[in-house]
Scaffold this active site. Structure first.
Site, PDB file in Angstrom:
ATOM      1  N   THR A  61       0.824  -1.208   0.000  1.00 46.29           N
ATOM      2  CA  THR A  61       0.000   0.000   0.000  1.00 46.29           C
ATOM      3  C   THR A  61       0.857   1.257   0.000  1.00 46.29           C
ATOM      4  OG1 THR A  61      -1.585   1.265   1.359  1.00 46.29           O
ATOM      5  CG2 THR A  61      -0.095  -0.201   2.523  1.00 46.29           C
ATOM      6  N   ASP A  62       0.295   2.356  -0.488  1.00 45.54           N
ATOM      7  CA  ASP A  62       0.989   3.646  -0.414  1.00 45.54           C
ATOM      8  C   ASP A  62       1.030   4.196   1.009  1.00 45.54           C
ATOM      9  OD1 ASP A  62      -1.704   4.334  -0.140  1.00 45.54           O
ATOM     10  OD2 ASP A  62      -1.725   5.756  -1.809  1.00 45.54           O
ATOM     11  N   GLU A  63       0.256   3.623   1.912  1.00 49.95           N
ATOM     12  CA  GLU A  63       0.206   4.150   3.277  1.00 49.95           C
ATOM     13  C   GLU A  63       1.517   3.947   4.034  1.00 49.95           C
ATOM     14  OE1 GLU A  63      -3.409   3.647   5.547  1.00 49.95           O
ATOM     15  OE2 GLU A  63      -4.475   2.997   3.746  1.00 49.95           O
ATOM     16  N   TYR A 123      -1.894  -0.320  11.041  1.00 51.50           N
ATOM     17  CA  TYR A 123      -2.029  -1.010   9.757  1.00 51.50           C
ATOM     18  C   TYR A 123      -0.844  -0.722   8.855  1.00 51.50           C
ATOM     19  CZ  TYR A 123      -3.187  -1.454   4.827  1.00 51.50           C
ATOM     20  OH  TYR A 123      -3.129  -1.739   3.485  1.00 51.50           O
ATOM     21  N   LYS A 157       2.201  -3.206   7.402  1.00 59.16           N
ATOM     22  CA  LYS A 157       2.494  -3.416   5.982  1.00 59.16           C
ATOM     23  C   LYS A 157       3.925  -3.005   5.654  1.00 59.16           C
ATOM     24  CE  LYS A 157       0.303  -4.634   3.011  1.00 59.16           C
ATOM     25  NZ  LYS A 157       0.154  -6.017   2.439  1.00 59.16           N
TER      26      LYS A 157
END
Length: 360
Positions: A132-134, A158, A162
């Site tokens: 993810t870009d997060e 979260y 990741k």
């Protein structure tokens, strides 16, 4: 044969469906079937002999190892993850268990399998990790979008979990030579999206006459990517990506959350109008979530330049398809809204303080 983890979830199930629609190569679909894993997503391929579904946990190294020995896949596509920021705030332990420990267990099983392959099969093998870009943190309004070399700065349990899984995958390439690929995508939307996320939540709440909750001022910006475009990008990376490389996948569609909700309401006003008034009348502002990242944006030029991929859908075309899909699949929506899901909605939204009344 390819081996897909988390193939009953939102992005995973779309990938499996698109994969089997594109070619005849079989898929072993390995999913734990937690709350977000839904076999109804795969109903159209239930009788397809190319689709082999196995329920299990990616952290169960022995189970994974047995399946790899039996099916001898040429590639792993790893979607399986806990993926909802709000849930990670309320219960981070599950995110560490699945995203970190689970990915570690999967990597160990895959490394043992890969090491035992003949040299030519080792060279052709791929482990594609979907992230993810997060992991990159948050951007200011005028900051350049995230690139593949942006420093990691996760801000939620979260995204931290990741980020940890990304680092594990990277380490298995550099330490053991495992041919890994990592993709970091922006916010996906489209069919089979579990209705705790913004777009499906707004669609389902709007039609049910419920409040449409907006965190804070609604000006959090996300880059929106139609899920079939994401699946096409993954196929392309699997086909031609260079081992050890990272590819950012984005839709080039930066939108503020409030603007997305307005677009959804306006489409519903046309496709499924209320008896009186607009769906916008249901918009309600609620207390923002802790550590809410202000802006994400993906620079997807590397994957276009090196692999020739770019999104086929604009936000306008993709979001209309998405709304129409939910209108056409009310049975799926009803089935997925279980008692557990409704308890979650109550915990996360109904208990939040309304901060600014109803937005017109």
């Amino acid at each position: 044969m390819i081996f897909v983890t988390g193939g009953a979830g939102f992005i995973g199930s779309n990938f499996v469906l698109d994969w089997l629609a594109q070619n005849d190569e079989p898929v072993v679909n390995f999913d734990k079937l937690t709350y977000a894993g839904n076999m109804n997503n795969l109903a159209t391929i239930n009788q397809d002999p190319r689709h082999i579904f196995v329920q299990g946990d990616i952290g169960d190294t022995e189970h994974v190892a047995a399946l790899l020995a039996e099916h001898k896949p040429r590639a792993i596509v790893h979607f399986a993850a806990e993926s909802h920021v709000d849930r990670s705030i309320h219960g981070p332990a599950a995110f560490i268990e699945t995203n970190v420990n689970g990915t570690f267990g999967l990597l160990e099983a895959v490394r043992a399998h890969w090491t035992a392959l003949p040299a030519a099969e080792q060279a052709a093998f791929r482990f594609l990790h979907v992230s993810t870009d997060e992991v990159y943190g948050t951007l200011g309004a005028n900051d350049a979008p995230f690139t593949e070399t942006t420093q990691y700065a996760p801000n939620s349990p979260y995204s931290a979990s990741k980020a940890a899984s990304d680092h594990l995958v990277r380490s298995y390439h550099h330490t053991y030579g495992l041919p890994t690929l990592t993709t970091n995508c922006s916010n996906n939307y489209g069919p089979y999206h579990f209705p705790e996320k913004l777009i499906p939540l707004i669609i389902t709440n709007a039609r049910a006459g419920k409040p449409l909750p907006i965190y804070g001022d609604g000006q959090q910006v996300r880059d929106w990517l139609y899920v079939s475009d994401h699946c096409a990008a993954i196929r392309r990376v699997l086909e031609a990506g260079q081992p050890g490389e990272v590819y950012n996948v984005g839709g080039w569609n930066e939108k503020a959350n409030l603007d997305v909700v307005h677009v959804l309401c306006d489409i519903l006003d046309k496709l499924d109008p209320k008896a009186a008034g607009s769906y916008r009348d249901q918009i309600t502002y609620v207390t923002d979530r802790p550590g809410h990242d202000r802006r994400y944006a993906i620079d997807a030029r590397k994957i276009e330049r090196e692999l020739g991929w770019k999104p086929a859908e604009t936000f306008e075309t993709g979001i209309r398809k998405t709304v129409q899909w939910y209108l056409d699949h009310q049975d799926w929506v009803s089935d997925v809204q279980s008692g557990d899901y409704l308890k979650w909605v109550a915990k996360n939204y109904q208990e939040r303080q309304t901060t600014a009344g109803v937005a017109k």
